[in-house]
Enzyme design. Structure first.
Site, PDB file in Angstrom:
ATOM      1  N   HIS A 104       0.851  -1.189   0.000  1.00 30.28           N
ATOM      2  CA  HIS A 104       0.000   0.000   0.000  1.00 30.28           C
ATOM      3  C   HIS A 104       0.889   1.242   0.000  1.00 30.28           C
ATOM      4  CE1 HIS A 104      -2.919   2.764   2.375  1.00 30.28           C
ATOM      5  NE2 HIS A 104      -3.206   2.846   1.091  1.00 30.28           N
ATOM      6  N   HIS A 133      -1.791   1.339   8.277  1.00 33.48           N
ATOM      7  CA  HIS A 133      -3.148   1.431   7.724  1.00 33.48           C
ATOM      8  C   HIS A 133      -3.920   0.117   7.842  1.00 33.48           C
ATOM      9  CE1 HIS A 133      -0.444   4.222   5.406  1.00 33.48           C
ATOM     10  NE2 HIS A 133      -1.229   5.039   6.063  1.00 33.48           N
TER      11      HIS A 133
END
Lengths: 826, 162
Positions: free
Chosen positions: B92, B111
Site C-alpha cells: 500500500h 493502515h
C-alpha cells in the site's frame, strides 16, 4: 495476448500527458494523477514525468505506481498508450494515499485482452435469442418509435426509469442532468426510481425537513472534533481515506496545533475520541482501538433496529443533566419540548431495549455533551450511514440522530457537523419532475409496481435493481416474465421495418402484459437477459465528469482515454433518445411535441454541463445551488484535484472560492430559519420482517466489504478482488456454525419466503450468535433475494439491513476453500 | 489459466519441495506457470542468493533476509510444512509489515492491511492493491536459496534498481 507486467513497469516520460482524475468510487473522492504516453516510449529512472529518482528505493509513503495502477490501452486512433493512475500527493483529501478500490482504477480501464474485455461496446437490439450489435441511429429510431406510441396513446407515466442520481463513475452532474432533462422535462414522466432503492426519494428526508442538509461539515472539521460519533457505518471499509487521513490524525492526537488554532481561547485541547453504534464489531472499531487506545473508543453494540431508542435515551439523559446548548436551543430551534416528551426514554428502559449497558450510554452522553475541563462545549462530529438509512424505519432513524445533534449544537461550529457519510460521490442536478413529485409518503414504489405489471417501458440506467432493490429474486422473475412477452413479439416480426417492429413491441406491452426494457450500462449483467435494447455508456476517465464529495468538494475528473467501441457518456445517450423523438415528431409535423424534445443539441459532456449545472442555477434541483452558474470547466480545471467546496461563494482572480462549513450563521433550511426537532419514537419491527423472524432462525443483516465496490461490476473482474471474494461471504458466529455443522469455506444456503441465496461461510465473532452478516451487492449471490418488500411508509426507503432466513450447509467447494483466506478481518 | 488453478499448482509445488526436502530446480515452464497475474508476466533475471538454514527456520518460524538487494527487506516463514517468503514492505504505502507467527499473518501498523502468509500473501483486508510480492525460494538440503520475485516490491518501478 494479454501481458501484465509483474516486476517492472514502464516509466512515464517527462512532459507526457498529465490529467486530474477524481476517484470514481466512494464519496471521499480522492485525487489521482493520470499519466499517459505512447506505448514503445518511456522515460528514464532519473528523467521522468513523476519527478523522482526511480533508480532509488522510494521511502515509506513515497511515490509509487503499483502494477494495478498501470495499464496499456488502445484509443480510437488505433494507437496504444501506457497509462499510470496514481494518488495525488498534492490533493488535500488523500494526500498521496489510495484505498484498495481507488488504487485499482487504471486496471479497470477497458482493454480488449484483459478482464474488462466484456465492456459493452456497441448498442444492441434483441432478436433471435440474442442481443445483436447495432448502430446508434437504428437503435435510437426503434426505441423512439416505441416511446412515441406510448406518449401518443397513453400517458408519459407509462415510461418508467430507474437511474443513478449520484456522482463518480456512472454518474456526475453532466449525466444526472442529461437523464433528468430527458425524463422530467422532455418525456415528462413521474415514474422514477433511484439506482439503489425502489422509489424516487431522498435517503435523508428527515434531516432536510429539520432544516439541515446532510453534508454540512468538512473533513478538516472532523479532524478538529473532540468526539466522533459514528452510527451505522464502517468507514475504514467504505470511506477509507476520511478515516485513515483525517480521523486517524485526530484519534492519535497528532494535530493539537490545528486544534489550538481553530478553538476558542482557553478551550481544552485533547485527543479525539470515537463512539461507534453498530450491532457488529467491525475493522473500523478494532483499528480505532489501535489508533486511539481502548479508553478512547466506545462500541455501543446494540440489538439491530433499536438505534432510535438509544438516541432518544441520549436526548433524555443529556436534557436531565442540563448539558444541552440552552442558548442555541432557545434561539435557533423549534419543537424541543414536544420532542423531549415524545421521545422520553429512561436509561433502564433503553438498556433493556437496546442491550447497551447504561454506563455506556452515560459515557456517550458525557463524550458528546458534557462541558470540557475548560467549561467549553465539546465539539462533536456526528456521522451516520446505511446502518440507519436502510434500517428499521428510515425517517425516525435519521430524525432521532439529528435531534441529539441539534440539542448539543453539533452543527455549524468548527469541529462539528451532523452528516451522512455517503456511498458514492454526489452529483445531483435535475429539473423538477413534471407537476412536482408526489409527497414522500405517497411516492410510488416503482420497482414493485413494475413487478406487479405496471408501465409499458422501463429504462434501467447504470444500476442493477436485481441486486440492489427490494425482493431481488421476485423482481428478477417478474422482469423476466414480462420481457419474454416482448421478445416473442420481436421474434415474430424479424425482418420487419422499425415502425412495424415498434408497433409489435407496443402491442405486446399494452395488451399482453409485456415490458419494453432498455438497459444502459458499461458491462453485461442479469439485465442483458431481460433487455430488448442495450446501450453502452462511458465512465470515469472516458469522459470529463464533475461530482462532489462528502464535504461538498467539486472537481472536474478529466477524460484520459477513449470509451470502448462506440460507447458514449450517459448525457449524450439521453440527448440521442430526445433527438430521435424530436425527429419523429418533426416528420409528423407535430411541432408542439417536437418542441418538448428541443435543447439536446449537445456535442460534448461540457455542453451538458453548461446547460445544466452551470446554466440553470436556481431553476432546477442542484447540489450546486444558485451559484453553480459561476462554475466552468476552465475554472474547475484550474482548481485541480482540490476543486472547490460547494456552494461557490465567488470567483476571485480566476479562482473559485467555496464554503468549508455550513450553518455557521445558525440559519437553517426551514421556513422560520430555525432547526426543527422531530418527535421520533421507537418504531416497531415491520410486520413483513416480523413474519420472517417468526418463521426463520437467523436475523440477517448486510453491508459492504472494503474490497468490493457497489454491484461488484469492476471488482468481480479484477483478479485480486475476484480471488478474494469469488462469492459473497456470510459471517457466522462460531457457536452458530458449530450448531449447524458449518466450517469456514462451506457453501451455505440462506432461504426465506422471499427467495434464497448462496454464500461462503466465514466464521467470525464480528456478529452475535443468532445474527448473520452477509456482504451486499454480489450479483452472483445477492443477499437482497431475502429482503422483504417493506418500505418505510413515510419515505419509501427499504429496510435492507433486516430480514430473517434459515441456513443450511451445502458443502465445501474445494476451489473456493483453497484459494480464499478465512482469517479474521477484525 | 485461471487464478485458482495457478494457486493450486503453486501450493502443490511448494508442498513437494518442503516434503521431500530435496533439490528442486525451477524449470522454465514451471516458473512461467506461477505468474501471479493473469495472462503472463515479465520476469527479470534475478541472482540466486542463499538466505539461511531450513532447520533454523523450522525452529524459529521466521527468517529475515533482503532480496534482491539490501534495501528490500523480506521474511521467510514456515507455514503448514512449507517455506514461503515475502517482501515485507506493505504494497500500500511501504510501511514495514509486522509478522504474527501465531496466525501466520502480516499486519501493517500504519493502515491495518493484513496479509495471509499461508495463502500466498493474499490480502485479508486492507488498502493495498497487490498481494504481497512473493520471493521464490528453493530448498537444497538444509539451505534455502532465493531465486526470483513474483510481484513488484513497493517503492520501485523495477525490482532491480538501476
Amino acid at each position: 495476448m494479454a501481458f501484465t507486467i509483474n516486476d517492472r513497469l514502464p516509466i512515464p516520460p517527462a512532459g507526457c500527458e498529465e490529467k486530474n482524475v477524481t476517484c470514481e468510487f466512494c464519496i471521499v473522492g480522492c485525487g489521482y494523477k493520470a499519466y499517459k504516453w505512447p506505448a514503445g516510449t518511456e522515460g528514464t529512472p532519473r528523467k521522468n514525468a513523476l519527478g523522482v529518482d526511480l533508480s532509488k528505493q522510494q521511502p515509506t509513503y513515497g511515490l509509487w505506481a503499483s502494477p494495478q495502477m498501470f495499464n496499456t490501452v488502445t484509443d480510437r486512433d488505433g494507437k496504444k498508450y501506457n497509462v499510470i493512475v496514481i494518488p495525488d500527493h498534492q490533493c488535500v483529501v488523500n494526500q498521496g494515499q489510495n484505498s484498495a478500490r481507488g488504487g485499482m482504477m487504471a486496471s479497470t480501464l477497458f482493454t480488449a485482452t484483459s478482464f474488462t474485455r466484456d465492456r459493452l461496446k456497441d448498442p444492441a437490439v434483441y432478436g433471435g435469442n440474442n442481443l445483436n450489435r447495432d448502430t446508434w441511429e437504428n437503435t435510437m429510431d426503434l426505441t423512439a418509435r416505441v416511446l412515441k406510441k406510448i406518449l401518443d396513446n397513453d400517458h408519459p407515466d407509462e415510461i418508467a426509469f430507474k437511474a443513478f442520481d449520484h456522482g463518480g463513475g456512472g454518474g456526475g452532474f453532466e449525466n444526472t442532468w442529461g437523464t433528468g432533462k430527458l425524463f422530467f422535462s422532455a418525456i415528462q414522466t413521474r415514474s422514477a426510481a433511484i439506482h439503489n432503492r425502489p422509489a424516487y426519494n431522498s435517503e435523508v428526508h428527515a434531516t432536510r425537513e429539520m432544516g439541515i442538509g446532510e453534508l454540512n461539515s468538512s473533513y478538516y472539521d472532523s479532524e478538529l472534533a473532540d468526539t466522533l460519533f459514528v452510527i451505522g457505518a464502517n468507514p475504514y471499509e467504505t470511506q477509507t481515506n476520511l478515516y485513515l487521513m483525517h480521523w486517524a490524525k485526530n484519534l492519535q492526537g497528532a494535530n493539537f496545533d490545528d486544534k489550538k488554532k481553530e478553538y476558542d481561547k482557553g478551550e481544552t485541547v485533547q485527543k479525539g475520541r470515537i463512539i461507534f453504534v453498530d450491532p457488529r464489531l467491525t475493522a473500523s472499531i478494532t483499528n480505532a482501538v489501535e489508533l486511539a487506545g481502548k479508553e478512547n473508543v466506545l462500541h455501543l453494540r446494540l440489538k439491530p433496529g433499536t438505534d432510535v431508542t438509544l438516541m432518544n435515551a441520549l436526548l433524555t439523559y443529556i436534557h436531565e443533566k442540563g448539558w444541552e446548548d440552552k442558548e442555541f436551543v432557545k434561539n435557533h430551534t423549534e419543537g424541543y419540548s414536544a420532542t423531549l416528551k415524545a421521545n422520553r426514554v429512561s436509561l433502564d428502559e433503553a438498556e433493556k431495549i437496546t442491550g447497551v449497558p447504561k454506563a455506556q450510554i452515560v459515557k456517550t452522553a458525557e463524550w458528546i455533551a458534557k462541558p470540557k475541563a475548560s467549561g467549553h462545549r465539546p465539539r462533536t462530529s456526528v456521522y451516520y450511514e446505511k446502518g440507519v438509512i436502510w434500517g428499521i424505519k428510515n425517517y425516525q432513524n435519521i430524525a432521532s440522530i439529528v435531534n441529539v445533534a441539534i440539542q448539543t449544537h453539533s452543527v455549524g461550529r468548527v469541529g462539528t457537523g451532523v452528516c451522512r457519510l455517503g456511498g458514492h460521490q454526489e452529483g445531483y442536478c435535475r429539473p423538477p419532475a413534471p407537476e412536482g413529485m408526489p409527497s414522500r409518503d405517497k411516492l410510488v414504489v416503482v420497482d414493485k409496481a413494475a413487478a406487479e405489471g405496471d408501465y409499458l417501458a422501463f429504462f434501467i440506467w447504470g444500476c442493477n435493481p436485481f441486486v440492489d432493490s427490494i425482493m431481488g429474486q421476485r423482481l428478477g422473475n417478474a422482469f423476466k416474465r414480462r420481457s419474454e412477452i416482448v421478445k416473442r413479439a420481436i421474434d415474430r416480426n424479424i425482418g420487419a421495418d422499425n415502425e412495424t417492429l415498434a408497433d409489435a413491441i407496443y402491442r405486446a406491452c399494452k395488451y399482453d402484459g409485456g415490458l419494453f426494457i432498455i438497459d444502459i450500462d458499461i458491462y453485461p449483467t442479469f439485465k442483458s437477459e431481460v433487455a430488448h435494447v442495450q446501450l453502452p455508456a462511458a465512465t470515469t476517465m472516458e469522459m470529463n465528469l464533475t461530482s462532489m464529495s462528502g464535504e461538498r468538494r467539486m472537481r472536474l475528473s478529466e477524460k484520459v482515454v477513449d470509451a470502448p467501441g462506440i460507447a458514449k457518456p450517459d448525457c449524450l445517450i439521453s440527448a440521442d433518445v430526445a433527438n430521435a423523438l424530436k425527429a419523429l415528431y418533426e416528420k409528423e409535423g407535430n411541432t408542439a411535441m417536437a418542441k418538448r424534445f428541443e435543447g439536446f443539441d449537445w456535442k460534448s459532456e461540457e455542453d451538458a454541463f453548461n446547460d445544466g449545472f452551470a446554466g440553470q442555477g436556481a431553476k432546477m434541483h442542484s447540489q450546486g445551488g444558485p451559484t453553480g452558474t459561476l462554475a466552468s470547466y476552465d475554472l474547475l480545471r484550474k482548481a485541480g484535484n482540490n476543486g472547490v467546496q460547494l456552494p461557490i461563494q465567488k470567483v476571485e482572480n480566476g479562482k473559485l472560492i467555496g464554503t468549508r462549513l455550513l450553518y455557521t450563521d445558525k440559519k437553517f433550511g426551514t421556513q422560520s430559519g430555525k432547526a426543527m426537532f422531530q418527535p421520533s419514537p421507537q418504531p416497531p419491527m415491520p410486520k413483513e420482517v416480523q413474519r420472517q423472524l417468526d418463521k426463520y432462525e437467523f436475523f440477517v443483516t448486510s453491508g459492504r466489504l472494503n474490497e468490493v465496490w457497489q454491484s461488484n461490476y469492476h471488482t468481480s473482474r479484477i483478479p485480486m478482488t475476484r480471488g478474494r471474494w469469488p462469492v459473497a461471504p456470510v459471517e457466522i458466529h462460531p457457536a452458530d456454525a458449530k450448531k449447524k455443522g458449518i466450517q469456514n469455506g462451506d457453501m451455505v444456503l440462506l432461504y426465506n419466503d422471499y427467495g434464497s441465496v448462496r454464500a461462503v461461510a466465514y466464521l467470525s465473532e464480528s456478529v452475535e450468535p443468532g445474527t448473520l452478516f452477509m456482504a451486499f451487492g454480489f450479483p452472483n449471490s445477492p443477499v437482497n433475494n431475502l429482503v422483504t418488500d417493506f418500505v418505510d411508509p413515510d419515505t419509501r426507503i427499504p429496510f435492507y439491513k433486516g430480514t430473517a432466513a434459515g441456513m443450511k450447509r451445502i458443502g465445501r467447494v474445494d476451489d473456493i476453500y483453497r484459494s480464499m483466506t478465512f482469517k479474521s478481518r477484525i | 489459466m485461471s487464478k485458482q488453478t495457478i494457486r493450486n499448482e503453486r501450493r502443490g509445488f511448494f508442498k513437494a519441495v518442503a516434503g521431500a526436502a530435496a533439490t528442486a530446480a525451477a524449470s522454465p515452464a514451471l516458473f512461467a506457470g506461477e505468474a501471479k497475474h493473469e495472462g503472463g508476466g515479465a520476469y527479470l533475471a534475478y541472482d540466486r542468493k542463499k538466505i539461511g538454514s531450513l532447520e533454523a527456520l523450522k525452529k524459529s518460524g521466521t527468517l529475515n533476509f533482503s532480496y534482491p538487494d539490501a534495501q528490500s527487506p523480506c521474511l521467510a516463514v514456515y507455514v503448514d510444512g512449507e517455506v514461503k517468503a515475502y517482501s515485507t514492505l506493505c504494497t500500500h504505502k511501504g510501511c514495514p509489515l509486522v509478522y504474527n507467527n501465531d496466525n501466520h499473518t502480516f499486519v501493517c501498523p500504519c493502515h491495518f492491511s493484513k496479509f495471509d502468509a499461508a495463502k500466498n500473501g493474499e490480502m485479508i483486508i486492507g488498502q493495498a492493491t497487490e498481494e504481497l510480492p512473493r520471493v521464490y525460494v528453493e530448498v537444497k538440503g538444509d539451505e534455502i536459496v532465493a531465486y526470483g520475485i513474483d510481484g513488484l516490491v513497493f517503492g520501485r518501478e523495477s525490482n532491480k534498481l538501476s
